[in-house]
Design a protein around this motif. Structure first.
Motif: not given
Length: 225
Positions: A1-29
């Motif tokens: 089967m044909f496979q190609s990565s159309l969009a991938q976020a590399p682990l060393n990509a720029p992260r601005a000031n974020n060193r974890g996960v933005l707390s927006a991911a916990a909205t309403g938790m």
């Protein structure tokens, strides 16, 4: 089967000031935990998170603590499928920056590509990619952090978020071709089939959701900006 990565976020990509996960991911938790009978102080205390941080969606939470709070919530509320149910109702708008990157894209296909490419600004130490598999796109997600061993709830939450980005355009009855998780099959696995309305597989190499191309082709995002 044909496979190609159309969009991938590399682990060393720029992260601005974020060193974890933005707390927006916990909205309403906090409300979701309370509604399921949980004690906020106990859940967040065991996970080492200050609930006040959740009021500021651009603040960064340590990724191990974020994953732990989801696991704690599942345990202490007695809702074993906590991440699944939290993700089922989690709408793209609640994700802040990352959500609007998708919502403001021109088409649904662009939204999925842009979501994957922008993900490093939202969360680090994570593989996320949109893979072209011929008839379908595979939206893959996997945490790569040596300190995080329990991450089932996070994976189920994230697959729900991805599903809801597609359903934002195609409607609440849209269903993926299939869904896969890297963790073992839980006791109440039938709920997963009900939520995704699709075959769900466990103990796979990566968390993924399979999206037929013909169903998203040419679909404009209603909030394109």
């Amino acid at each position: 089967m044909f496979q190609s990565s159309l969009a991938q976020a590399p682990l060393n990509a720029p992260r601005a000031n974020n060193r974890g996960v933005l707390s927006a991911a916990a909205t309403g938790m906090d409300a979701f935990i309370v509604n399921h009978g949980g004690d906020l102080d106990r859940v967040f205390g065991h996970a080492g998170i200050d609930p006040e941080q959740l009021q500021h969606p651009t603040l960064s939470l340590a990724l191990p603590n974020y994953c732990q709070v989801l696991e704690e919530a599942a345990q202490q509320t007695g809702c074993d499928n906590f991440g699944l149910r939290y993700g089922e109702q989690f709408q793209p708008q609640a994700l802040g920056l990352l959500g609007y990157v998708g919502l403001c894209s021109a088409t649904l296909e662009d939204a999925l590509i842009n979501f994957a490419q922008a993900f490093p600004y939202h969360q680090h130490s994570t593989l996320i990619r949109l893979v072209d598999q011929g008839e379908c796109y595979s939206f893959d997600y996997q945490i790569h952090h040596s300190a995080i061993r329990q991450r089932r709830q996070d994976a189920e939450l994230t697959m729900g978020m991805a599903m809801n980005l597609v359903r934002h355009v195609l409607g609440p009855k849209w269903a993926p071709r299939e869904v896969a998780f890297e963790h073992a099959r839980p006791q109440d696995w039938h709920e997963h089939r009900e939520v995704f309305d699709a075959p769900v597989y466990f103990e796979r190499s990566c968390n993924s959701i399979l999206i037929p191309k013909r169903e998203i082709a040419g679909k404009a995002m209603p909030g394109h900006d």
